[in-house]
Design a protein around this motif. Structure first.
Motif, PDB file in Angstrom:
ATOM      1  N   GLU A 172       0.512  -0.845   0.238  1.00  0.00           N
ATOM      2  CA  GLU A 172       0.106  -0.053   0.233  1.00  0.00           C
ATOM      3  C   GLU A 172       1.019   1.001   0.122  1.00  0.00           C
ATOM      4  O   GLU A 172       0.545   2.407  -0.574  1.00  0.00           O
ATOM      5  CB  GLU A 172      -0.617  -0.088   1.113  1.00  0.00           C
ATOM      6  N   GLN A 173       1.807   1.325   1.049  1.00  0.00           N
ATOM      7  CA  GLN A 173       2.675   2.288   0.000  1.00  0.00           C
ATOM      8  C   GLN A 173       3.594   2.159  -0.524  1.00  0.00           C
ATOM      9  O   GLN A 173       3.369   3.928  -1.540  1.00  0.00           O
ATOM     10  CB  GLN A 173       4.258   1.850   2.018  1.00  0.00           C
ATOM     11  N   LEU A 174       3.934   1.521  -1.160  1.00  0.00           N
ATOM     12  CA  LEU A 174       4.127   1.609  -2.536  1.00  0.00           C
ATOM     13  C   LEU A 174       3.322   2.398  -3.501  1.00  0.00           C
ATOM     14  O   LEU A 174       3.928   2.990  -4.453  1.00  0.00           O
ATOM     15  CB  LEU A 174       4.723   0.132  -2.706  1.00  0.00           C
ATOM     16  N   ALA A 175       2.276   1.819  -2.922  1.00  0.00           N
ATOM     17  CA  ALA A 175       1.125   1.549  -4.364  1.00  0.00           C
ATOM     18  C   ALA A 175       0.528   3.484  -4.415  1.00  0.00           C
ATOM     19  O   ALA A 175       0.418   4.012  -5.530  1.00  0.00           O
ATOM     20  CB  ALA A 175      -0.256   1.739  -4.362  1.00  0.00           C
ATOM     21  N   GLU A 176       1.465   3.890  -2.895  1.00  0.00           N
ATOM     22  CA  GLU A 176       0.878   5.728  -3.413  1.00  0.00           C
ATOM     23  C   GLU A 176       2.098   6.626  -3.204  1.00  0.00           C
ATOM     24  O   GLU A 176       1.883   6.854  -4.101  1.00  0.00           O
ATOM     25  CB  GLU A 176       0.378   5.590  -1.285  1.00  0.00           C
ATOM     26  N   ALA A 177       2.929   5.835  -3.161  1.00  0.00           N
ATOM     27  CA  ALA A 177       4.376   6.302  -3.538  1.00  0.00           C
ATOM     28  C   ALA A 177       3.999   6.465  -5.224  1.00  0.00           C
ATOM     29  O   ALA A 177       5.337   7.740  -5.904  1.00  0.00           O
ATOM     30  CB  ALA A 177       5.380   5.157  -3.375  1.00  0.00           C
ATOM     31  N   GLY A 178       3.914   5.413  -5.838  1.00  0.00           N
ATOM     32  CA  GLY A 178       3.481   5.265  -7.470  1.00  0.00           C
ATOM     33  C   GLY A 178       2.077   6.292  -7.660  1.00  0.00           C
ATOM     34  O   GLY A 178       2.414   6.678  -8.782  1.00  0.00           O
ATOM     35  N   ALA A 179       1.298   6.975  -7.031  1.00  0.00           N
ATOM     36  CA  ALA A 179       0.141   7.344  -7.048  1.00  0.00           C
ATOM     37  C   ALA A 179       0.825   8.781  -7.419  1.00  0.00           C
ATOM     38  O   ALA A 179       1.285   9.365  -8.090  1.00  0.00           O
ATOM     39  CB  ALA A 179      -0.647   7.584  -6.478  1.00  0.00           C
ATOM     40  N   GLU A 180       1.855   8.875  -6.027  1.00  0.00           N
ATOM     41  CA  GLU A 180       2.356  10.381  -5.994  1.00  0.00           C
ATOM     42  C   GLU A 180       3.510  10.852  -7.803  1.00  0.00           C
ATOM     43  O   GLU A 180       2.931  11.863  -7.966  1.00  0.00           O
ATOM     44  CB  GLU A 180       3.776  10.781  -4.767  1.00  0.00           C
ATOM     45  N   LEU A 181       3.515   9.997  -8.062  1.00  0.00           N
ATOM     46  CA  LEU A 181       4.988   9.897  -9.257  1.00  0.00           C
ATOM     47  C   LEU A 181       3.956  10.538  -9.962  1.00  0.00           C
ATOM     48  O   LEU A 181       4.387  11.450 -11.134  1.00  0.00           O
ATOM     49  CB  LEU A 181       5.420   8.702  -9.489  1.00  0.00           C
ATOM     50  N   LEU A 182       2.987   9.670 -10.514  1.00  0.00           N
ATOM     51  CA  LEU A 182       1.642  10.131 -11.084  1.00  0.00           C
ATOM     52  C   LEU A 182       1.536  11.556 -11.872  1.00  0.00           C
ATOM     53  O   LEU A 182       0.885  12.433 -12.052  1.00  0.00           O
ATOM     54  CB  LEU A 182       0.506   8.701 -11.613  1.00  0.00           C
ATOM     55  N   ARG A 183       1.162  11.635 -10.225  1.00  0.00           N
ATOM     56  CA  ARG A 183       0.398  13.418  -9.835  1.00  0.00           C
ATOM     57  C   ARG A 183       1.836  14.383  -9.809  1.00  0.00           C
ATOM     58  O   ARG A 183       1.585  15.468 -10.845  1.00  0.00           O
ATOM     59  CB  ARG A 183      -0.140  13.256  -8.256  1.00  0.00           C
ATOM     60  N   ARG A 184       2.497  13.985  -9.811  1.00  0.00           N
ATOM     61  CA  ARG A 184       3.700  15.105  -9.748  1.00  0.00           C
ATOM     62  C   ARG A 184       3.985  14.674 -11.387  1.00  0.00           C
ATOM     63  O   ARG A 184       4.670  16.373 -11.882  1.00  0.00           O
ATOM     64  CB  ARG A 184       5.090  14.221  -9.113  1.00  0.00           C
ATOM     65  N   PHE A 185       4.008  14.219 -12.184  1.00  0.00           N
ATOM     66  CA  PHE A 185       4.561  14.145 -13.774  1.00  0.00           C
ATOM     67  C   PHE A 185       3.229  14.154 -14.368  1.00  0.00           C
ATOM     68  O   PHE A 185       2.754  12.750 -14.762  1.00  0.00           O
ATOM     69  CB  PHE A 185       5.485  13.394 -13.948  1.00  0.00           C
ATOM     70  N   PRO A 186       1.834  14.749 -14.325  1.00  0.00           N
ATOM     71  CA  PRO A 186       0.973  13.860 -15.074  1.00  0.00           C
ATOM     72  C   PRO A 186       1.209  13.722 -16.476  1.00  0.00           C
ATOM     73  O   PRO A 186      -0.319  13.190 -17.077  1.00  0.00           O
ATOM     74  CB  PRO A 186      -0.071  14.957 -14.853  1.00  0.00           C
ATOM     75  N   ARG A 187       1.930  14.077 -17.023  1.00  0.00           N
ATOM     76  CA  ARG A 187       1.876  13.696 -18.653  1.00  0.00           C
ATOM     77  C   ARG A 187       2.992  12.499 -18.913  1.00  0.00           C
ATOM     78  O   ARG A 187       3.427  12.283 -19.653  1.00  0.00           O
ATOM     79  CB  ARG A 187       2.552  15.307 -19.652  1.00  0.00           C
ATOM     80  N   TRP A 188       3.445  12.023 -17.825  1.00  0.00           N
ATOM     81  CA  TRP A 188       4.316  11.003 -18.143  1.00  0.00           C
ATOM     82  C   TRP A 188       3.498   9.291 -18.006  1.00  0.00           C
ATOM     83  O   TRP A 188       2.218   9.155 -16.636  1.00  0.00           O
ATOM     84  CB  TRP A 188       5.739  10.690 -17.005  1.00  0.00           C
ATOM     85  N   ALA A 189       3.816   8.125 -18.069  1.00  0.00           N
ATOM     86  CA  ALA A 189       3.582   6.829 -18.107  1.00  0.00           C
ATOM     87  C   ALA A 189       2.006   6.726 -18.550  1.00  0.00           C
ATOM     88  O   ALA A 189       0.948   6.884 -17.244  1.00  0.00           O
ATOM     89  CB  ALA A 189       3.980   6.227 -16.305  1.00  0.00           C
ATOM     90  N   ARG A 190       1.405   7.672 -19.298  1.00  0.00           N
ATOM     91  CA  ARG A 190       0.360   7.585 -19.288  1.00  0.00           C
ATOM     92  C   ARG A 190      -0.861   6.801 -19.525  1.00  0.00           C
ATOM     93  O   ARG A 190      -1.829   6.430 -19.347  1.00  0.00           O
ATOM     94  CB  ARG A 190       0.099   8.109 -20.899  1.00  0.00           C
ATOM     95  N   ALA A 191       0.397   5.188 -19.563  1.00  0.00           N
ATOM     96  CA  ALA A 191      -0.723   3.957 -20.178  1.00  0.00           C
ATOM     97  C   ALA A 191      -0.771   3.355 -18.449  1.00  0.00           C
ATOM     98  O   ALA A 191      -1.700   2.761 -17.750  1.00  0.00           O
ATOM     99  CB  ALA A 191       0.089   2.775 -20.293  1.00  0.00           C
ATOM    100  N   TYR A 192      -0.343   4.502 -17.524  1.00  0.00           N
ATOM    101  CA  TYR A 192      -0.651   3.637 -16.160  1.00  0.00           C
ATOM    102  C   TYR A 192      -1.501   5.139 -15.233  1.00  0.00           C
ATOM    103  O   TYR A 192      -1.839   5.554 -13.841  1.00  0.00           O
ATOM    104  CB  TYR A 192       0.369   3.815 -15.136  1.00  0.00           C
ATOM    105  N   GLN A 193      -1.827   5.878 -16.172  1.00  0.00           N
ATOM    106  CA  GLN A 193      -2.941   7.575 -15.635  1.00  0.00           C
ATOM    107  C   GLN A 193      -4.274   6.780 -15.412  1.00  0.00           C
ATOM    108  O   GLN A 193      -4.931   6.856 -16.088  1.00  0.00           O
ATOM    109  CB  GLN A 193      -2.899   8.291 -16.818  1.00  0.00           C
ATOM    110  N   SER A 194      -4.927   5.581 -14.180  1.00  0.00           N
ATOM    111  CA  SER A 194      -6.094   5.622 -14.408  1.00  0.00           C
ATOM    112  C   SER A 194      -6.160   5.343 -12.449  1.00  0.00           C
ATOM    113  O   SER A 194      -4.883   6.486 -11.542  1.00  0.00           O
ATOM    114  CB  SER A 194      -5.774   4.437 -14.694  1.00  0.00           C
ATOM    115  N   ASP A 195      -7.316   4.680 -11.672  1.00  0.00           N
ATOM    116  CA  ASP A 195      -7.391   4.907 -10.782  1.00  0.00           C
ATOM    117  C   ASP A 195      -6.564   3.714  -9.772  1.00  0.00           C
ATOM    118  O   ASP A 195      -5.782   4.150  -8.869  1.00  0.00           O
ATOM    119  CB  ASP A 195      -8.810   3.860 -10.105  1.00  0.00           C
ATOM    120  N   ASP A 196      -5.639   2.550 -10.686  1.00  0.00           N
ATOM    121  CA  ASP A 196      -5.258   1.551  -9.840  1.00  0.00           C
ATOM    122  C   ASP A 196      -3.875   2.083 -11.170  1.00  0.00           C
ATOM    123  O   ASP A 196      -3.078   0.916 -10.270  1.00  0.00           O
ATOM    124  CB  ASP A 196      -5.768   0.504 -10.186  1.00  0.00           C
TER     125      ASP A 196
END
Length: 591
Positions: free
Chosen positions: A348-372
């Protein structure tokens, strides 16, 4: 011995060492795929077969007339880090369905010197329908045809199948596609590397899940070790319980050296008590050092384990750090919180860290830009770290291994202020750095490459003339607008040599009497063909800490390495009497 004889002996040693590393990276080598490499293995097949048999207990078969060389790697412990991969963009690993189709297809091909894709598909349909434990193959569905094509493309990459007319990919669009194949049944039979055939372990299908571990150990059991199998267990029912001392020593040598030559990094904590005693014994150390030297590797031995570095990158099959995939970039970014938590992090902590990366770089990793997306990104990143020996799972937590402390994220830079703060890279001018790239600051140390893609800058002793001679940095040349990695090497009055990754490297030389009055030359760093600068064999154990700087272009973080940080693998071991300190010295499923 004459000078000519010395030269011939040295040339043979160099060729054998190169061929060993080539076969470690490509256990199935065909003349069609690599004519020069196959010719080298064919010419030196006798010393190669002796080296692999003595060092690792592996069998090398070279068929010059049929044009292939097969190194049968045997491992007692299961290894999921080298799955078969789909020959398409993304290189996704095979799933259970594709492995089932691979086995059934291979069995049907044994009796077919020539076939068409339609006839082969019909045979697979009948074979799967006749086995109640398998789901019947239905080529009516596109997903089934896609999986079948992935299997055929894998066999084509092994030269087991050769398309004489038509293309395999056409079968995805239509089950009526016409493709003619020539089948090499001899090579097909060489694909399995297990010493025991699966048919000899036949059990009722309903018992397989409960006895899977037992069946897997039975496939890899080797009689040469007497009562001890590859995993150290015996078979009392066969009367094999009494292994001789020679058989035990043989098992210890092979089990340790197999992992040393085939794994990213060998940690002492992963060794059994008898294996650890073997590598610390005088005989074990001598055999290990001699084998490493004969293979052309450099051996890094530290408090926490061992690592082989390939100076030429021939044995490299996995690179890290690497910006060729989002998961590998995320893996580097997640190393910082992992290394900061000695007890490890929960999923769960790693998932939150991954979500933080996606919020920090919204134009990066577009294949992962979803709820999960955060959870999926962290899962893929952790898989990369585990495969490269930088992390492990213990007690439901992901824990960083000692080699992970070689990397440290310093700061991110980017032109898009909406995604990341614009900051200067340490030791460089951010305005001159490529938008997507990485720099490795290497001063007064030759840049070495090895199997894991980890940047390694071994420490060197200071030279007498290093104080008074000015040092200049080599400019980096980035070509074809390709994101690359570049390195700076301190060059002090020495001829420039070029490493495998295209980095100009000037190793330290002994001082010359006229070194003071000779102007310093600059060595251009040439980065070519999208190849990351530094490569390491599979992981790194205790070398100077490499720092990683992430660049972003349009909000895309990209890792880069540099010097600095803290050594995570203890202190360098002092040489004992008669020893020298410092460095010395896969088919089926790819790594």
């Amino acid at each position: 011995m004459s000078t000519l004889a010395n030269q011939l002996a040295a040339a043979e040693r160099e060729e054998v060492a190169r061929a060993v590393r080539l076969l470690l990276a490509r256990p199935l080598l065909t003349e069609a795929a690599d004519p020069a490499g196959f010719e080298l293995v064919r010419r030196r097949r006798e010393p190669l077969a002796r080296w692999f048999d003595y060092t690792c207990g592996w069998t090398l078969v070279v068929e010059p007339r049929r044009g292939y060389a097969r190194l049968a790697k045997v491992r007692a412990d299961p290894d999921a880090s080298r799955p078969a991969r789909r020959a398409r963009s993304g290189r996704a690993p095979f799933d259970r369905r594709r492995y089932v189709l691979l086995c059934v297809t291979a069995a049907e091909l044994l009796s077919l010197p020539m076939t068409t894709i339609g006839l082969l598909a019909d045979r697979v349909v009948r074979a799967t329908a006749a086995d109640g434990a398998l789901t019947a193959f239905d080529p009516v569905h596109r997903s089934e045809r896609t999986a079948f094509v992935d299997v055929l493309k894998l066999l084509e990459s092994y030269d087991v199948l050769r398309a004489v007319d038509g293309t395999t990919e056409a079968y995805v669009a239509s089950a009526e596609a016409k493709v003619l194949y020539r089948v090499d049944a001899t090579l097909l039979m060489r694909l399995p590397a297990a010493p025991v055939g699966a048919s000899r372990l036949a059990v009722p299908p309903d018992e397989v899940p409960a006895r899977f571990g037992e069946l897997l150990a039975g496939l890899t059991r080797e009689r040469r070790y007497g009562g001890a199998s590859g995993d150290g267990t015996g078979d009392e029912s066969r009367g094999d319980g009494a292994a001789t001392d020679a058989q035990r020593n043989l098992r210890l040598r092979h089990s340790v050296l197999r992992r040393l030559f085939d794994d990213p990094v060998l940690h002492r904590a992963d060794l059994a008590e008898d294996e650890l005693a073997y590598v610390t014994s005088l005989t074990g150390r001598q055999i290990m050092r001699r084998s490493v030297e004969q293979a052309g590797f450099l051996l890094e031995e530290r408090a926490e384990g061992f690592l082989l570095v390939d100076p030429d990158g021939i044995a490299t099959d996995v690179r890290f750090p690497d910006d060729t995939s989002t998961a590998r970039v995320a893996a580097l970014l997640l190393l910082e919180p992992l290394c900061a938590a000695p007890a490890g992090l929960l999923p769960e902590q790693l998932a939150e860290a991954g979500a933080e990366l996606l919020r920090r770089f919204p134009r990066w990793a577009r294949a992962y830009q979803s709820d999960d997306g955060g959870a999926r990104l962290s899962d893929d990143a952790v898989r990369v770290l585990r495969d490269t020996g930088l992390a492990r799972t213990a007690g439901g937590r992901v824990v960083a291994r000692p080699a992970a402390h070689r990397y440290r994220l310093m700061e991110t830079t980017g032109a898009d202020t909406k995604d990341a703060p614009a900051q200067e890279a340490v030791g460089t001018d951010a305005s001159e750095a490529p938008a997507r790239g990485a720099r490795a600051a290497v001063v007064d140390a030759p840049v070495r490459e090895g199997r894991a893609g980890v940047s390694v800058a071994p420490a060197q002793r200071p030279r007498p003339d290093a104080v008074d001679v000015p040092v200049r940095e080599a400019p980096a040349d980035v070509r074809n607008d390709t994101p690359v990695q570049e390195a700076r090497a301190a060059v002090v009055d020495a001829p420039v040599r070029e490493g495998r990754a295209g980095v100009s490297v000037a190793p330290a030389q002994r001082p010359r009497p006229d070194a003071v009055d000779v102007p310093v030359r600059e060595a251009p760093a040439d980065v070519r063909n999208d190849t990351p600068v530094q490569e390491a064999r599979a992981g790194v154990v205790d070398a100077p800490v490499q720092q990683q700087v992430a660049d972003t272009a349009d909000g895309v973080p990209v890792p880069r390495t540099g010097e600095g940080g803290q050594d995570a693998l203890g202190h360098e071991r002092a040489a004992g009497p008669g020893e020298t300190s410092g460095r010395a010295p896969e088919l089926g499923e790819q790594r």
